[in-house]
Scaffold this motif. Sequence first.
Motif, PDB file in Angstrom:
ATOM      1  N   ASP A 151       0.809  -1.211   0.000  1.00  0.00           N
ATOM      2  CA  ASP A 151       0.000   0.000   0.000  1.00  0.00           C
ATOM      3  C   ASP A 151       0.852   1.275   0.000  1.00  0.00           C
ATOM      4  N   THR A 152       2.137   1.142  -0.354  1.00  0.00           N
ATOM      5  CA  THR A 152       3.050   2.278  -0.335  1.00  0.00           C
ATOM      6  C   THR A 152       3.541   2.590  -1.741  1.00  0.00           C
ATOM      7  N   LYS A 153       3.492   3.874  -2.109  1.00  0.00           N
ATOM      8  CA  LYS A 153       3.939   4.292  -3.439  1.00  0.00           C
ATOM      9  C   LYS A 153       5.061   5.315  -3.324  1.00  0.00           C
ATOM     10  N   PHE A 154       5.819   5.427  -4.404  1.00  0.00           N
ATOM     11  CA  PHE A 154       7.043   6.228  -4.354  1.00  0.00           C
ATOM     12  C   PHE A 154       7.167   7.220  -5.504  1.00  0.00           C
ATOM     13  N   CYS A 155       7.978   8.250  -5.229  1.00  0.00           N
ATOM     14  CA  CYS A 155       8.383   9.223  -6.241  1.00  0.00           C
ATOM     15  C   CYS A 155       9.910   9.260  -6.207  1.00  0.00           C
ATOM     16  N   PRO A 156      10.577   8.428  -7.015  1.00  0.00           N
ATOM     17  CA  PRO A 156      12.040   8.413  -7.008  1.00  0.00           C
ATOM     18  C   PRO A 156      12.618   9.731  -7.531  1.00  0.00           C
ATOM     19  N   THR A 157      13.677  10.177  -6.885  1.00  0.00           N
ATOM     20  CA  THR A 157      14.355  11.416  -7.266  1.00  0.00           C
ATOM     21  C   THR A 157      15.850  11.236  -7.013  1.00  0.00           C
ATOM     22  N   GLY A 158      16.659  11.812  -7.887  1.00  0.00           N
ATOM     23  CA  GLY A 158      18.104  11.682  -7.733  1.00  0.00           C
ATOM     24  C   GLY A 158      18.643  10.668  -8.712  1.00  0.00           C
ATOM     25  N   GLY A 159      19.182  11.148  -9.818  1.00  0.00           N
ATOM     26  CA  GLY A 159      19.675  10.248 -10.851  1.00  0.00           C
ATOM     27  C   GLY A 159      18.607   9.835 -11.848  1.00  0.00           C
ATOM     28  N   VAL A 160      17.413  10.420 -11.734  1.00  0.00           N
ATOM     29  CA  VAL A 160      16.361  10.149 -12.714  1.00  0.00           C
ATOM     30  C   VAL A 160      16.675  10.952 -13.968  1.00  0.00           C
ATOM     31  N   SER A 161      16.510  10.330 -15.121  1.00  0.00           N
ATOM     32  CA  SER A 161      16.865  10.952 -16.395  1.00  0.00           C
ATOM     33  C   SER A 161      15.878  10.530 -17.476  1.00  0.00           C
ATOM     34  N   PRO A 162      15.948  11.142 -18.654  1.00  0.00           N
ATOM     35  CA  PRO A 162      15.073  10.712 -19.747  1.00  0.00           C
ATOM     36  C   PRO A 162      15.268   9.240 -20.087  1.00  0.00           C
ATOM     37  N   GLU A 163      16.480   8.736 -19.831  1.00  0.00           N
ATOM     38  CA  GLU A 163      16.791   7.343 -20.173  1.00  0.00           C
ATOM     39  C   GLU A 163      16.124   6.334 -19.236  1.00  0.00           C
ATOM     40  N   ASN A 164      15.933   6.685 -17.967  1.00  0.00           N
ATOM     41  CA  ASN A 164      15.339   5.718 -17.028  1.00  0.00           C
ATOM     42  C   ASN A 164      13.981   6.143 -16.481  1.00  0.00           C
ATOM     43  N   PHE A 165      13.493   7.296 -16.904  1.00  0.00           N
ATOM     44  CA  PHE A 165      12.216   7.814 -16.407  1.00  0.00           C
ATOM     45  C   PHE A 165      11.082   6.808 -16.598  1.00  0.00           C
ATOM     46  N   GLU A 166      10.970   6.250 -17.801  1.00  0.00           N
ATOM     47  CA  GLU A 166       9.883   5.308 -18.079  1.00  0.00           C
ATOM     48  C   GLU A 166      10.070   3.991 -17.325  1.00  0.00           C
ATOM     49  N   ASP A 167      11.326   3.620 -17.031  1.00  0.00           N
ATOM     50  CA  ASP A 167      11.574   2.404 -16.250  1.00  0.00           C
ATOM     51  C   ASP A 167      10.940   2.537 -14.865  1.00  0.00           C
ATOM     52  N   TYR A 168      11.087   3.715 -14.287  1.00  0.00           N
ATOM     53  CA  TYR A 168      10.474   3.961 -12.983  1.00  0.00           C
ATOM     54  C   TYR A 168       8.944   3.989 -13.082  1.00  0.00           C
ATOM     55  N   LEU A 169       8.442   4.719 -14.076  1.00  0.00           N
ATOM     56  CA  LEU A 169       6.990   4.897 -14.191  1.00  0.00           C
ATOM     57  C   LEU A 169       6.275   3.592 -14.526  1.00  0.00           C
ATOM     58  N   SER A 170       7.002   2.617 -15.040  1.00  0.00           N
ATOM     59  CA  SER A 170       6.372   1.342 -15.391  1.00  0.00           C
ATOM     60  C   SER A 170       6.076   0.489 -14.161  1.00  0.00           C
ATOM     61  N   LEU A 171       6.663   0.868 -13.012  1.00  0.00           N
ATOM     62  CA  LEU A 171       6.453   0.114 -11.777  1.00  0.00           C
ATOM     63  C   LEU A 171       5.117   0.491 -11.144  1.00  0.00           C
ATOM     64  N   GLY A 172       4.419  -0.494 -10.636  1.00  0.00           N
ATOM     65  CA  GLY A 172       3.110  -0.261 -10.039  1.00  0.00           C
ATOM     66  C   GLY A 172       3.131   0.568  -8.782  1.00  0.00           C
ATOM     67  N   ASN A 173       4.274   0.628  -8.099  1.00  0.00           N
ATOM     68  CA  ASN A 173       4.359   1.400  -6.856  1.00  0.00           C
ATOM     69  C   ASN A 173       5.047   2.752  -7.042  1.00  0.00           C
ATOM     70  N   VAL A 174       5.106   3.227  -8.286  1.00  0.00           N
ATOM     71  CA  VAL A 174       5.667   4.552  -8.576  1.00  0.00           C
ATOM     72  C   VAL A 174       4.573   5.420  -9.193  1.00  0.00           C
ATOM     73  N   PHE A 175       4.287   6.558  -8.568  1.00  0.00           N
ATOM     74  CA  PHE A 175       3.243   7.437  -9.106  1.00  0.00           C
ATOM     75  C   PHE A 175       3.818   8.637  -9.851  1.00  0.00           C
ATOM     76  N   ALA A 176       5.095   8.921  -9.621  1.00  0.00           N
ATOM     77  CA  ALA A 176       5.766  10.034 -10.295  1.00  0.00           C
ATOM     78  C   ALA A 176       7.256   9.902 -10.047  1.00  0.00           C
ATOM     79  N   ALA A 177       8.041  10.719 -10.739  1.00  0.00           N
ATOM     80  CA  ALA A 177       9.484  10.760 -10.508  1.00  0.00           C
ATOM     81  C   ALA A 177       9.930  12.210 -10.553  1.00  0.00           C
TER      82      ALA A 177
END
Length: 203
Positions: A151-177
Motif C-alpha cells: 500500500d506504499t507508493k514512491f516518487c524516485p528522485t536523484g539520478g532520474v533521467s530521460p533514459e530511465n524515467f519510463e523504467d520507474y513509471l512502469s512500476l506499479g508502486n511509482v506514481f511520479a518521478a
Amino acid sequence: MKKISDIMGDQTLLPIIQADNVEDGVAIAKAMAAAGLTTVEVVLRSENSAKCITAIKEALPDMIVSAGTVIDRASLDAAINAGADFIVTPAVTERLLTMLVDSGLPVLPGVSNVSDIVLAREHGFREMKLFPASLSGGAAFLKAVGGLFKDTKFCPTGGVSPENFEDYLSLGNVFAAGGTWVAKPQWVADKQWDLITEACSQV
C-alpha cells in the motif's frame, strides 16, 4: 492527510527548480507551466529559495508549489511561511517526521532504505520519495519492496533521467518521478527558457 499523488493528478514528473534568485525561479516556473505542468518543487538550497516559492505562487496562482530539502524546524518554518503547498524531504528522522505530521501540510518524506520506509509508515505516510534513487537501488529496489509494502507508493528522485524515467513509471508502486534534467543550470544561466519548456513537454 492529502496524498501527493492526488495533488499532482495525471502529472508524472515532479520538476525540481533550483534558482539563485527570484527572477530566475519565476521564469523557470513559467517555462514549466507553458509545457502544461501544474506542480513543481522548489528546493530550499539558497537564501532566496523561500522567496522563490512566494513569488511563483503570486505570478502563477494556479500552480502548486512544493518546498524541497526540508530537513529541520528552520527549513520547515521557511517553507510554511513562504506558502508552500506541500513539503518534500530528502530523509527522515523520528523528530522530523513528528514535526511534519504536526505541520498539517501534505508531505512527501524522503527514504533510502527499508528501515526508513517502516519509520515513515509508522507516522502514517504511504507515499514517499526514494532519494537518492540511483544510489539507493533505483528501479530494482522499488520492485523488490513492492511485495513488502503493497500500500506504499514512491516518487524516485536523484539520478532520474530521460533514459530511465519510463523504467520507474512502469512500476506499479511509482506514481511520479522527480528530476532536474528539465531545467539544466546552463539553460537557466543563459536564460534559455524555451529549452525548459521543450524538455518538460517531452515527458
